[in-house]
Motif scaffolding. Structure first.
Motif, short mmCIF file in Angstrom:
data_model
loop_
_atom_site.label_atom_id
_atom_site.label_comp_id
_atom_site.label_asym_id
_atom_site.label_seq_id
_atom_site.Cartn_x
_atom_site.Cartn_y
_atom_site.Cartn_z
N ASP A 112 44.87 36.14 44.37
CA ASP A 112 43.76 37.08 44.22
C ASP A 112 44.17 38.16 43.23
OD1 ASP A 112 41.73 38.90 44.38
OD2 ASP A 112 41.72 39.05 46.56
N ILE A 113 43.74 38.01 42.00
CA ILE A 113 44.13 38.97 40.96
C ILE A 113 43.11 40.08 40.78
CG2 ILE A 113 45.47 37.24 39.70
CD1 ILE A 113 43.09 37.13 37.70
N GLY A 172 48.65 36.63 48.18
CA GLY A 172 48.94 37.80 47.35
C GLY A 172 48.28 37.75 46.00
N GLU A 173 48.91 38.41 45.00
CA GLU A 173 48.29 38.52 43.68
C GLU A 173 48.18 37.18 42.96
OE1 GLU A 173 49.80 41.48 41.13
OE2 GLU A 173 49.28 43.15 42.46
N LYS A 174 49.02 36.22 43.34
CA LYS A 174 48.91 34.91 42.70
C LYS A 174 47.60 34.21 43.08
CE LYS A 174 53.85 33.98 42.23
NZ LYS A 174 54.98 33.04 42.58
N LYS A 190 43.73 38.88 33.63
CA LYS A 190 44.54 39.92 34.27
C LYS A 190 43.59 40.97 34.85
CE LYS A 190 48.27 39.23 30.91
NZ LYS A 190 49.09 39.88 29.85
N LYS A 191 44.15 41.88 35.62
CA LYS A 191 43.31 42.90 36.26
C LYS A 191 42.48 43.68 35.26
CE LYS A 191 45.56 43.88 40.69
NZ LYS A 191 46.22 42.60 40.84
N ASN A 217 41.25 43.76 45.53
CA ASN A 217 41.62 42.82 46.61
C ASN A 217 40.41 42.02 47.06
OD1 ASN A 217 43.47 41.64 48.34
ND2 ASN A 217 43.10 43.10 49.99
#
Length: 532
Positions: free
Chosen positions: A455-456, A451-453, A491-492, A460
């Motif tokens: 793949d930030i 998940g986001e942990k 961050k994103k 995606n």
């Protein structure tokens, strides 16, 4: 430092004189010709194979047995057969026996490149209906069929000069028997590969290529003595990869001293396949103009074309990995440059290797080399959060034997002349290796698990931007990367997103071929199979 190749292990030593040489080592001949034949006469096709076996004539299949020092030949030769080609040469009951005892390596080979096209991203402009018409020379009067079943034999000639390439092509044709109805084999397709002006190892997009092939265990040229004889550095941090991932090998116990030791390899194969391999033959058109237009589009402060190209590939144009030098390529003119003498294959993404140079940072978040970068997608090294990556991608590696075709691109005189990359992508198991890499790592998002942990990235992880895919999915039309100076735990919103990512590489031809061992070739020439 100990060379791991100098330490004995329990893995079988490859039978080099029974293996086609291209499988285990690149020939480094710059002038290549790929010839696809259709079989017009079965007996004549068997005789042709017999005629080019080692020692049979003045042109022969090259084995993996090392050449003597200073006795490099003028050429090397490789032969592969498609499933339809083997179906032509083998008796039905023999073929069915081989298929039944080789199911997990034979099933995708039977489907062929056409059958596997959607899975590996050959859709849209790259779909099989468009193959063989745009790059290279289609030589048959009839148009290519939908399933390509008329394409039976692939012969590759590697030569030290253009003249010798032509010379050995003509010698090859002499070995094709004549029948009352003409030659037993008819040339269906031909494609040459020639070096570019930048050098033997460069491709049309401008990158230095062929830098990181798998480091084989149990072969003489990777021992300390072998590397010294070849004039190569003995410093090599690449993990060892057993040859059975490339050469089909009978099962053996990983540790013979233990009764419960697992059997390797994981695949099963009939003895006809022993010492052979499978390969994906690919004709990949490269749209150099689209590539240059994309990277040279004004992007704002510090986002220069060279940086975009490096982030897309994972290396600067000269081959310097971003993971060791994120801000510039190797600069030999700078006195004391930390990369002087550095082997560009000695690096990892998470934990640095013993001889890695440069920044030596954990690149968990892709701040140096993006998740989407081509070299990270095709070999994630020690990044164990990548889908299907275990033991430094050992089970997913392929041998890449490819070179450029078509003339150098001149931006001052844009043209529509076909140019790109052509060659063989070799492995023991097409499904577990080549097709997996293309389907799961290259042309799909969700590269890393967790998940986001894990793949930030805002898209995606997207797809491999160098390869691309014409599938109409919006998130596959942009490329996201972290620019220099990004925080250690980004961050994103820290990402730079480049929209309008086109498809730079288009598949113009594809075959799945079997590269038999020398003994396997003899059986095919005789219309027999070895006993299990």
């Amino acid at each position: 430092m100990i060379n791991l190749n100098d330490i004995r292990n329990n893995y079988p030593t490859p039978k080099l004189d029974d293996i086609q040489g291209i499988i285990l080592r690149g020939y480094t001949f710059p002038y290549i010709r790929y010839i696809i034949f259709t079989i017009a006469d079965k007996e004549g096709a068997r005789a042709f194979i017999s005629n080019i076996l080692p020692g049979a004539s003045d042109i022969e299949v090259t084995t993996a047995k090392p050449w003597e020092i200073d006795k490099r030949p003028e050429y090397s030769l490789t032969i592969g057969l498609t499933y339809s080609g083997m179906r032509e040469l083998m008796q039905e009951e023999n073929r069915e026996e081989v298929e039944g005892k080789s199911s997990n390596v034979f099933s995708l080979f039977m489907e062929g490149a056409v059958g596997d096209a959607i899975a590996v991203g050959d859709v849209g402009a790259s779909a099989p209906k468009n193959w063989w018409k745009r790059s290279g020379e289609w030589k048959l009067k009839e148009k290519p069929s939908a399933n390509n079943d008329e394409l039976h034999i692939l012969v590759s000639i590697y030569a030290d000069s253009i003249a010798n390439r032509e010379n050995y092509h003509q010698k090859l044709l002499v070995q094709v028997p004549s029948t009352d109805n003409g030659p037993a084999l008819k040339e269906a397709y031909l494609q040459d590969s020639d070096p570019l002006k930048a050098g033997d190892d460069y491709i049309h997009f401008g990158y230095k290529d062929s830098l990181s092939q798998p480091r084989l265990s149990n072969v003489p040229w990777n021992t300390t003595k072998g590397r010294l004889l070849l004039g190569k550095s003995t410093v090599d941090d690449r993990p060892l990869v057993p040859p059975y991932h490339f050469v089909i090998t009978p099962k053996f116990k990983k540790d013979p001293s233990k009764a419960d030791s697992p059997m390797l390899p994981k695949y099963k194969a009939h003895p006809l396949l022993y010492n052979g391999s499978f390969a994906a033959f690919r004709v990949l058109h490269q749209d150099v103009k689209a590539f240059k237009d994309f990277i040279e589009k004004p992007r704002g402060k510090n986002i220069i074309p060279e940086l975009i190209a490096a982030k897309m590939c994972g290396r600067w144009y000269d081959g310097t990995p971003l993971s060791v030098s994120p801000n510039h390529p190797y600069q030999p003119e700078r006195l004391g440059d930390k990369l002087e003498g550095f082997d560009f294959t000695n690096f990892n993404y998470l934990s640095h290797t013993p001889n890695q140079r440069g920044v030596k940072l954990n690149d968990e978040f892709g701040a140096l080399c993006p998740y989407a970068a081509h070299i990270r997608r095709t070999n994630p090294r020690d990044d164990d959060k990548v889908q299907g990556n275990t033991n430094n991608a050992e089970e997913k590696r392929i041998m890449r034997r490819a070179g450029p075709y078509g003339p150098d691109y001149n931006p001052a005189k844009p043209d529509n002349i076909p140019r790109g990359l052509v060659g063989l992508f070799i492995c023991a198991n097409l499904s577990a290796q080549f097709s997996f890499i293309m389907e799961t790592w290259v042309t799909s998002g969700g590269f890393r698990n967790g998940g986001e942990k894990a793949d930030i990235s805002p898209n995606n992880s997207g797809i491999d931007p160098v390869f691309g895919i014409d599938d109409g999915i919006d998130k596959h039309k942009n490329f996201a990367f972290l620019p220099p100076g990004s925080p250690p735990e980004p961050k994103k919103e820290d990402y730079t997103i480049l929209d309008g990512l086109p498809q730079f590489i288009r598949t113009d031809g594809g075959l799945y071929v079997f590269l038999p061992g020398i003994n396997g070739l003899r059986h095919l020439a005789n219309g027999t199979i070895p006993k299990p």
